[in-house]
Structures are given as C-alpha cells and as structure tokens.
Design an enzyme around this catalytic site. Structure first.
Site, short mmCIF file in Angstrom:
data_model
loop_
_atom_site.label_atom_id
_atom_site.label_comp_id
_atom_site.label_asym_id
_atom_site.label_seq_id
_atom_site.Cartn_x
_atom_site.Cartn_y
_atom_site.Cartn_z
N LYS A 90 0.86 -1.19 0.00
CA LYS A 90 0.00 0.00 0.00
C LYS A 90 0.88 1.23 0.00
CE LYS A 90 -3.93 2.10 0.31
NZ LYS A 90 -3.62 2.74 -0.97
N GLN A 111 7.03 4.13 4.00
CA GLN A 111 5.64 3.69 4.05
C GLN A 111 5.45 2.41 4.88
OE1 GLN A 111 3.60 5.69 1.68
NE2 GLN A 111 1.92 5.02 2.99
N LYS A 114 5.22 3.67 8.46
CA LYS A 114 4.02 4.50 8.61
C LYS A 114 2.77 3.61 8.67
CE LYS A 114 3.91 7.81 5.69
NZ LYS A 114 3.71 8.77 4.59
N LYS A 126 5.37 1.97 -2.97
CA LYS A 126 5.24 3.29 -3.59
C LYS A 126 5.49 3.10 -5.08
CE LYS A 126 4.43 7.57 -2.22
NZ LYS A 126 3.66 8.07 -1.08
N GLY A 165 -2.83 8.16 -4.46
CA GLY A 165 -2.20 9.36 -5.02
C GLY A 165 -0.99 9.80 -4.21
N ASP A 166 -0.28 10.76 -4.74
CA ASP A 166 0.83 11.44 -4.07
C ASP A 166 1.06 12.70 -4.89
OD1 ASP A 166 3.05 10.95 -1.88
OD2 ASP A 166 4.16 11.67 -3.60
N THR A 210 -4.85 13.58 5.04
CA THR A 210 -3.44 13.77 5.40
C THR A 210 -3.25 15.10 6.13
OG1 THR A 210 -2.91 12.54 3.40
CG2 THR A 210 -1.08 13.64 4.50
N ASN A 241 -2.61 19.04 -2.11
CA ASN A 241 -3.63 18.34 -1.32
C ASN A 241 -3.33 18.40 0.19
OD1 ASN A 241 -4.16 15.30 -0.07
ND2 ASN A 241 -5.91 16.25 -1.05
N SER A 377 -7.09 5.80 3.58
CA SER A 377 -7.04 4.86 2.46
C SER A 377 -7.39 3.45 2.94
CB SER A 377 -5.65 4.84 1.81
OG SER A 377 -5.53 5.89 0.88
P1 NDP Z 1 0.43 17.80 -4.49
O1 NDP Z 1 0.95 17.44 -5.82
O2 NDP Z 1 -1.03 17.94 -4.29
O3 NDP Z 1 1.10 19.15 -3.97
C1 NDP Z 1 2.48 19.26 -3.83
C2 NDP Z 1 2.81 20.68 -3.42
O4 NDP Z 1 4.19 20.77 -3.14
C3 NDP Z 1 2.54 21.68 -4.52
O5 NDP Z 1 2.23 22.93 -3.96
C4 NDP Z 1 3.87 21.73 -5.25
O6 NDP Z 1 4.09 22.93 -5.97
C5 NDP Z 1 4.84 21.62 -4.10
N1 NDP Z 1 6.07 20.95 -4.55
C6 NDP Z 1 6.19 19.71 -5.08
N2 NDP Z 1 7.45 19.45 -5.42
C7 NDP Z 1 8.15 20.54 -5.08
C8 NDP Z 1 9.51 20.89 -5.16
N3 NDP Z 1 10.42 20.04 -5.68
N4 NDP Z 1 9.88 22.11 -4.71
C9 NDP Z 1 8.98 22.95 -4.18
N5 NDP Z 1 7.66 22.69 -4.08
C10 NDP Z 1 7.26 21.50 -4.52
O7 NDP Z 1 1.04 16.69 -3.50
P2 NDP Z 1 0.54 16.29 -2.05
O8 NDP Z 1 0.02 17.48 -1.34
O9 NDP Z 1 -0.32 15.10 -2.18
O10 NDP Z 1 1.90 15.79 -1.38
C11 NDP Z 1 2.77 16.67 -0.68
C12 NDP Z 1 3.69 15.86 0.21
O11 NDP Z 1 2.92 15.09 1.14
C13 NDP Z 1 4.60 14.86 -0.51
O12 NDP Z 1 5.81 14.74 0.20
C14 NDP Z 1 3.83 13.55 -0.36
O13 NDP Z 1 4.66 12.41 -0.48
C15 NDP Z 1 3.28 13.71 1.05
N6 NDP Z 1 2.14 12.89 1.40
C16 NDP Z 1 0.98 12.96 0.68
C17 NDP Z 1 -0.11 12.22 1.04
C18 NDP Z 1 -1.43 12.35 0.36
O14 NDP Z 1 -2.41 11.78 0.85
N7 NDP Z 1 -1.55 13.10 -0.73
C19 NDP Z 1 -0.03 11.26 2.16
C20 NDP Z 1 1.20 11.33 2.92
C21 NDP Z 1 2.24 12.10 2.51
P3 NDP Z 1 3.89 22.95 -7.57
O15 NDP Z 1 2.42 22.81 -7.78
O16 NDP Z 1 4.45 24.24 -8.00
O17 NDP Z 1 4.67 21.76 -8.07
#
Ligand code: NDP
Length: 445
Positions: A90, A111, A114, A126, A165-166, A210, A241, A377
C-alpha cells in the site's frame, strides 16, 4: 552505531548506489533502531534489518504515450513493493519529473513503518513516474495514465497491491487509472486503488485526511505541553492536497496561517490566508499561487522565496523532501517556532531535525504525522470490501482516533527507550515492532 546496524547500512549503500534519498531514509530508521538491536538479540540472529531494507520486488517499465499534437513520448514507470508482511502492498503514486528509482524506494521504505503505525493491515509500497503532468491537457494526462496502467495492472490487485495518489496524482489521475484497470481486468474491483472520487467508491474524508491528520497529531503534541494550536501563527509549505487541508484544519482550530508556497514562490498574508482563493487557484483552475496577490492586495508574493523566513509558532512542511534544511531550522528557532509537524515525506533534512530537537522544538516526523492519508485509504479499502459508504463524521472520528493512537505509540516507545519527547525514535521503533514480530512469525520471508 551498533556494529550490526552499521554493517546493514554499509550493505544498503553498496547494494543501492546513487540513491541518496533512500540512504537517508534507511539511515534515520537504523539509527533509531540501535537500542532495539541491543535489547532484542533475535533482530540480529534472524537478520531482520537486512531483510527489511531489501525490497520484496521492484518493477521498472517504459510508458509510451502521445501528446495532443500526435508526438510520441517516453517516460519511466516504477512500482516498488517493499514489504507485505502486514498486509497487501500500500502506498501512493508520484508523477513528478524528479522521480527516480531511489525516490520511490525511499518513499516505499518510509511507508512500511508509517502503515505499521496505523495498526491497519497494510504493507509498504510506492510507485510513480518521471512524467510531469504540469501544463498537460486532460487528454494527455488520460493517455499517459492509461499507458501507465497497462503495465501497472500486472502488479496490483485489491489483495496484492493497492496504489493511491501522491505528488501530481489526485482524483483526476486516479479516475483515469481506475477506468483503465477496470477495462484491462474485466472486473469492477473498487479496492484496487484508493483516493477515488466519492461518487464511485471513494471515501468521504480521504481528500482531507493527510492534512487534517497532521494537524490532529500536532494538537496531540501541543497537549503534552499543556498548550494548543488555537491562536498560534502558523506557516504551511506547499499548496497541494496535504497543504490545503492542513490549512483548513488549522483555521478551524483557531490558528492563523500566514504563508504557503508552490514550487515557484511563496505568499505571505499577515492577516491570515484566504483558503477559498487558494482552493480555487489550485483545485479548480490548476493555476499558480502568484495569482493570489491579485485578489488579496495586502498579501505579498515572493518568487523563489524561502517560506521558513516567515516568523511563526508552528510550521508544517507539506510540499516535498528535504525542503527544510539545518539553516532553515535555525531560522525557525530564532523566530520563536515551537512545533514542526511534517505533512510531507522526509521534508526536514537530518541537520534540520538535529537543530529542531536540540532546541526543544516539538518535532513530528512524517511517518507518524502524515499517516492520516494512508489511514483513511485503509478505511476506504474496508468500505470497498463491504460495498458500503461511511459518513464524513464517522471517517473523521476514526481518523482522529488513529492519529491519537499513533501519537501515543510514539510517546510510549520514546519513553521506553529513554528518549522522552523524541518522536523520531518513537515512530521508528513503534512502526518496527509490529513488522519485526510478523516477519519472525512468517519464517523465512
Ligand atoms: P500535491 O501534488 O497535491 O502538492 C504538492 C505541493 O508541493 C505543490 O504545492 C507543489 O508545488 C509543491 N512541490 C512539489 N514538489 C516541489 C519541489 N520540488 N519544490 C517545491 N515545491 C514543490 O502533492 P501532495 O500534497 O499530495 O503531497 C505533498 C507531500 O505530502 C509529498 O511529500 C507527499 O509524499 C506527502 N504525502 C501525501 C499524502 C497524500 O495523501 N496526498 C499522504 C502522505 C504524505 P507545484 O504545484 O508548483 O509543483
């Protein structure tokens, strides 16, 4: 370091060259497990650490797809099933140009621990691709997802491996992936992917999970100091997200969130962010954050700015890995920050963690603080298995219970191993305990 953990780390580095993120994730966990290795000789006798650090399986595949002008493109797809001792693999899928095998391995490794902390039946995995969805039309994203699923479908299944998703993979991408999977296997198997839209098998509360979960965890940390998030000035990096729903819950608890970011820059709104504008920009229009200041003239936008320069009492890194360095941590401390809770995976560098912990800042590591997403999830899988839907309130209540429980686990193990308040140690040891018992029980796996 204990000689056994040191040996295992050396093997990991040698066997997985040029994968610094994976090395970083493993090193942090092994470091925390040192006292466990000293206390439980069977960990070394059964060579459990080396086994945990080697993925059970890794798929790398070509993904060819066609853009709107008819040009052919090639990307690389990945799925790493790291450990299935506690349940089906997962973990999410990440679509981002920086994705490499080492990125996916670090995320899959995190993961495992976690998912164990949630106490739900989920192994660690992943996947993803170096495909960049930014600026692509819906048709291009759909064709990419369909092509990606042709290969991915051979590796997944509701009792085998359940992606979600991620970064770069939200409800739109999950929809295209699910539709293609259904066509390929000739089965309506809702439990094969999570993060689905609620109108066809998704769970209410998954989108929020999250971010909300991270704030629930932070509130638990504050309680240990007889304090709360109410009235605190907060900063949240990212605007995807996780960030959006962390901001939403913080505001609901009476905190003031004054800054967030995307990969182009940061916005600073001293009166408090207007979340409706951010949701419209990011969730509806897929626009850049820079546009925020056109609608909120008192806010400032700084291209390429460093969000950790904004003074706050609580910080929530919710964008990406290694976004908060040692120097950033020192800045946060200097400006009076008392808590950091990681919404993203491994957003704080090892130097950053050391600075925060040495300064007495409450530090909640991602594998505990952001476990709310995978928890819901897991609840989505439960609903799919029984073909039922739970209300938002029911899911949210369960999420709060799970986050409280994870917090309690961290506190318990940090105390048991003589480091009260060390949530990194507590999370790594707490996650490890279920895995180690299950692996020993399963014999030679
Ligand atoms: P999204 O794609 O929805 O959003 C990512 C955000 O981070 C955007 O604002 C993006 O900006 C910014 N970002 C991404 N890469 C970079 C970078 N290299 N430098 C600067 N800003 C960056 O992703 P999520 O919100 O889903 O995920 C965010 C984090 O949370 C990740 O680390 C993910 O692994 C973790 N996570 C997510 C979960 C989930 O349920 N979605 C669960 C647990 C952890 P821009 O749009 O400009 O790229």
């Amino acid at each position: 370091m204990h000689p056994y953990t040191e040996r295992v780390l050396a093997v990991v580095k040698e066997r997985n060259p040029d994968e610094p993120l994976f090395h970083q994730a493993v090193e942090e966990v092994l470091h925390s497990l040192d006292p466990v290795v000293a206390k439980m000789p069977e960990v070394e006798e059964l060579n459990l650490l080396e086994r945990i650090c080697e993925p059970e399986r890794q798929a790398i595949f070509r993904v060819s797809w066609q853009d709107d002008k008819g040009r052919m493109h090639v990307n690389r797809g990945f799925r790493v099933g790291f450990n299935s001792v506690l349940g089906p693999y997962k973990g999410g899928l990440r679509f981002h140009p920086t994705v490499q095998l080492g990125t996916i391995k670090f995320l899959a490794f995190e993961q495992i621990f976690k998912n164990s902390l949630t106490t739900l039946m989920m192994g660690g995995a992943k996947g993803g691709s170096d495909f960049n969805p930014k600026g692509r039309s819906d048709g291009e994203v759909m064709r990419f997802c369909q092509s990606f699923m042709i290969e991915l479908s051979r590796h997944i299944g509701d009792h085998t491996d359940v992606p979600a998703g991620d970064i770069g993979v939200g409800a739109r991408e999950i929809g295209y992936l699910f539709g293609q999977y259904k066509r390929l296997v000739n089965r309506y198997e809702p439990g094969v992917l999570t993060g689905k839209d609620v109108r066809y098998g998704g769970s209410l509360g998954r989108k929020e999970a999250t971010g909300y979960g991270c704030v629930y965890f932070a509130e638990e940390m504050m309680k240990t100091k007889q304090d709360s998030l109410e009235g605190k000035t907060c900063v949240v990096s990212g605007s995807g997200n996780v960030a959006i729903y962390a901001i939403e819950k913080l505001q609901a608890l009476g905190a003031k969130v004054v800054a967030c970011s995307d990969s182009d820059g940061i916005i600073h709104d001293p009166e408090g962010l207007d979340l409706d504008i951010i949701k419209d920009l990011k969730e509806v229009r897929r626009a850049r954050l820079a546009e925020y200041v056109k609608l909120r003239t008192k806010a400032q936008y700084k291209a390429g700015g460093n969000i950790w320069e904004v003074a706050c009492q609580a910080a929530f890194p919710c964008a990406t890995q290694n976004e908060l360095s040692g120097a950033d941590a020192a800045l946060l401390v200097k400006n009076g920050c008392k808590l950091v809770a990681e919404g993203a995976n491994m957003p704080t560098t090892p130097e950053g963690i050391t600075v925060l912990q040495k300064s007495g800042v409450l530090f909640g590591p991602g594998k505990a603080a952001n476990a709310g997403g995978v928890s819901v999830s897991g609840l989505e899988m439960q609903q799919n298995a029984s073909w039922t839907n739970w209300s938002f309130e029911e899911v949210d209540k369960k999420l709060q219970g799970i986050m409280k429980n994870i917090h309690g686990t961290c506190v318990h193990y940090a105390g048991e191993y003589g480091q009260p308040g060390d949530y990194v140690l507590g999370a790594n040891v707490g996650g490890f305990m279920r895995i180690v018992y299950a692996m020993a029980a399963h014999g030679l796996v």
